[in-house]
Design a protein around this motif. Sequence first.
Motif, short mmCIF file in Angstrom:
data_model
loop_
_atom_site.label_atom_id
_atom_site.label_comp_id
_atom_site.label_asym_id
_atom_site.label_seq_id
_atom_site.Cartn_x
_atom_site.Cartn_y
_atom_site.Cartn_z
N ALA A 87 -68.11 -42.20 -35.18
CA ALA A 87 -68.53 -41.49 -36.39
C ALA A 87 -67.46 -41.53 -37.47
O ALA A 87 -66.31 -41.89 -37.21
CB ALA A 87 -68.96 -40.05 -36.12
N ASN A 88 -67.86 -41.15 -38.68
CA ASN A 88 -66.98 -41.23 -39.85
C ASN A 88 -66.50 -39.85 -40.27
O ASN A 88 -66.31 -39.61 -41.46
CB ASN A 88 -67.73 -41.88 -41.02
CG ASN A 88 -68.11 -43.32 -40.73
OD1 ASN A 88 -67.56 -43.93 -39.83
ND2 ASN A 88 -69.05 -43.84 -41.48
N GLY A 89 -66.29 -38.95 -39.35
CA GLY A 89 -65.92 -37.59 -39.69
C GLY A 89 -64.49 -37.25 -39.37
O GLY A 89 -64.22 -36.23 -38.75
N ALA A 90 -63.56 -38.12 -39.77
CA ALA A 90 -62.15 -37.88 -39.44
C ALA A 90 -61.65 -36.55 -39.98
O ALA A 90 -60.77 -35.92 -39.41
CB ALA A 90 -61.29 -39.01 -39.98
N GLN A 91 -62.21 -36.12 -41.12
CA GLN A 91 -61.77 -34.86 -41.71
C GLN A 91 -62.29 -33.65 -40.94
O GLN A 91 -61.84 -32.53 -41.16
CB GLN A 91 -62.23 -34.77 -43.18
CG GLN A 91 -63.72 -34.56 -43.38
CD GLN A 91 -64.55 -35.83 -43.19
OE1 GLN A 91 -64.01 -36.86 -42.80
NE2 GLN A 91 -65.83 -35.76 -43.48
N GLN A 92 -63.23 -33.86 -40.03
CA GLN A 92 -63.78 -32.77 -39.23
C GLN A 92 -63.33 -32.95 -37.79
O GLN A 92 -64.08 -33.38 -36.92
CB GLN A 92 -65.31 -32.75 -39.33
CG GLN A 92 -65.80 -32.59 -40.77
CD GLN A 92 -67.30 -32.55 -40.86
OE1 GLN A 92 -67.98 -32.37 -39.87
NE2 GLN A 92 -67.82 -32.72 -42.06
N ALA A 93 -62.05 -32.64 -37.57
CA ALA A 93 -61.41 -32.98 -36.30
C ALA A 93 -62.07 -32.31 -35.10
O ALA A 93 -62.02 -32.82 -33.99
CB ALA A 93 -59.93 -32.60 -36.35
N LYS A 94 -62.69 -31.16 -35.31
CA LYS A 94 -63.28 -30.44 -34.19
C LYS A 94 -64.68 -30.93 -33.84
O LYS A 94 -65.26 -30.52 -32.84
CB LYS A 94 -63.32 -28.94 -34.51
CG LYS A 94 -61.95 -28.31 -34.63
CD LYS A 94 -62.04 -26.82 -34.90
CE LYS A 94 -60.66 -26.19 -35.00
NZ LYS A 94 -60.73 -24.73 -35.25
N THR A 95 -65.22 -31.78 -34.66
CA THR A 95 -66.57 -32.28 -34.43
C THR A 95 -66.54 -33.44 -33.43
O THR A 95 -65.73 -34.35 -33.56
CB THR A 95 -67.21 -32.77 -35.74
OG1 THR A 95 -67.25 -31.67 -36.65
CG2 THR A 95 -68.61 -33.29 -35.51
N VAL A 96 -67.41 -33.39 -32.45
CA VAL A 96 -67.52 -34.46 -31.47
C VAL A 96 -68.83 -35.18 -31.68
O VAL A 96 -69.88 -34.55 -31.86
CB VAL A 96 -67.43 -33.91 -30.03
CG1 VAL A 96 -67.60 -35.03 -29.02
CG2 VAL A 96 -66.10 -33.19 -29.82
N ALA A 97 -68.79 -36.50 -31.69
CA ALA A 97 -69.99 -37.30 -31.93
C ALA A 97 -70.65 -37.69 -30.62
O ALA A 97 -69.98 -38.10 -29.67
CB ALA A 97 -69.62 -38.55 -32.72
N TYR A 98 -71.96 -37.55 -30.59
CA TYR A 98 -72.77 -37.99 -29.44
C TYR A 98 -73.75 -39.05 -29.92
O TYR A 98 -74.19 -39.01 -31.07
CB TYR A 98 -73.53 -36.80 -28.84
CG TYR A 98 -72.64 -35.79 -28.19
CD1 TYR A 98 -72.22 -35.94 -26.86
CD2 TYR A 98 -72.19 -34.68 -28.90
CE1 TYR A 98 -71.38 -34.99 -26.28
CE2 TYR A 98 -71.35 -33.74 -28.32
CZ TYR A 98 -70.95 -33.90 -27.01
OH TYR A 98 -70.12 -32.98 -26.43
#
Length: 415
Positions: free
Chosen positions: A215-226
């Motif tokens: 995923a492209n969410g480097a700024q959302q460090a707590k988010t885990v991609a499934y």
Amino acid sequence: MPAPLPRVAAAPSVPAPLLRVAAALLVVGMIVGVGTPAAAAPVLPEDSPGCLQAPQSVETGIPWPQSRLGAERAWPLTRGDGVTVAIVDTGIGADSPQLRGRVMRGVDLTKGGSPRADNDCFGHGTFIAGIIGAAPAAGTGFTGVAPGVRLLPVRVANSMEDGTAGLLAKGVRAAVDAGADVVNISASTSSPEASLVAAIRYAEEKDVVVVAAAANGAQQAKTVAYPAALPTVLAVGAIDASGALADFSQQGKHLGLTAPGVDVVSVGPGGPGHWQGSGTSYAVPFVVGVAALVRAYRPKLTAAEVRHRLIATSDHPALALPDPGFGWGVVNPSAAVSSVLPEEDGTGGVAAPLTAVRPDLPPPDPIGPTVAALGAGLAIVLIGMVCLLTVLMPAGHRRGWRPARVAEVRRSPPP
């Protein structure tokens, strides 16, 4: 879809159309509530908002990802022939010249879908398919990692608005049931929905390799991609041309490998021509292509063993591994195909249990079996020479190194 290339070759001289940037592409995460798309923002011509048009620019050189990975070094051993790769995405444009003849009819799971998915209005699935399996073509240095594979389109979205985790789960199952050996998932969600978890488990039970975007969410460090974070999925992040981690590439303990994902070149529907874009979506198919090469050359390996091989043979920076940004390193096509791992037997199967995700191995020999064969041949020649000298030297010493026999040729006298 990605922005057009700055270089234009053999393209008609027309005014460049105005471009608009859509917010995201195949964004399952946005639909189910997270907003961290795995795909790069598409760029569509303003005068054609419905479907992506054929690209008007041609990459005449060798794009940096192809130069960096050097997949062609594995082609003397395998080009992926006989392996089916499923792209669970927006379909694949079978009319793209570098894909022609290898795109299957596929499965369309979208609402009101057609009986087949070998067309692609939005262009995202075609772009990914090109990175995996585009054939070499005159006038361009762009090729896919595994140009011999069969490409199976499984359509689960037609645009950025209609993707769901449930539909993605159905797409994975449909890909497995249609005979896929490797599955590309360039989409993500923040929620491990039960149907998606079950679909990934089903793929593992059927011995199918699943590779997904970090995923492209480097700024959302707590988010885990499934599904990338699921244990049997190989999660892929993105690097740029300098080898640095892309600033958008999401990090985490679940990351398995990295691959080129910045300014990546590939094909679109129609053509000939190429587009360019960035995102972890476009890093995934590089790893998928390498997995296909391994499955073709080492068919005895299970899905778990293929994942292990890709990790064990990757190029790794001087970091403590696994690194939250790089995972276990950058995928290495030639080493993944040809390296001999100590836990594998001589027939290509695994003789010892895999006790670690990445064993402590010396740097893999990218030439592998070729060097071993040459070494064996040289050893035979040397043994033969030693045997010959063992016989000839004592006899020569006894004669004082004089010729053993002198033969004279005399002419017979005329009758």
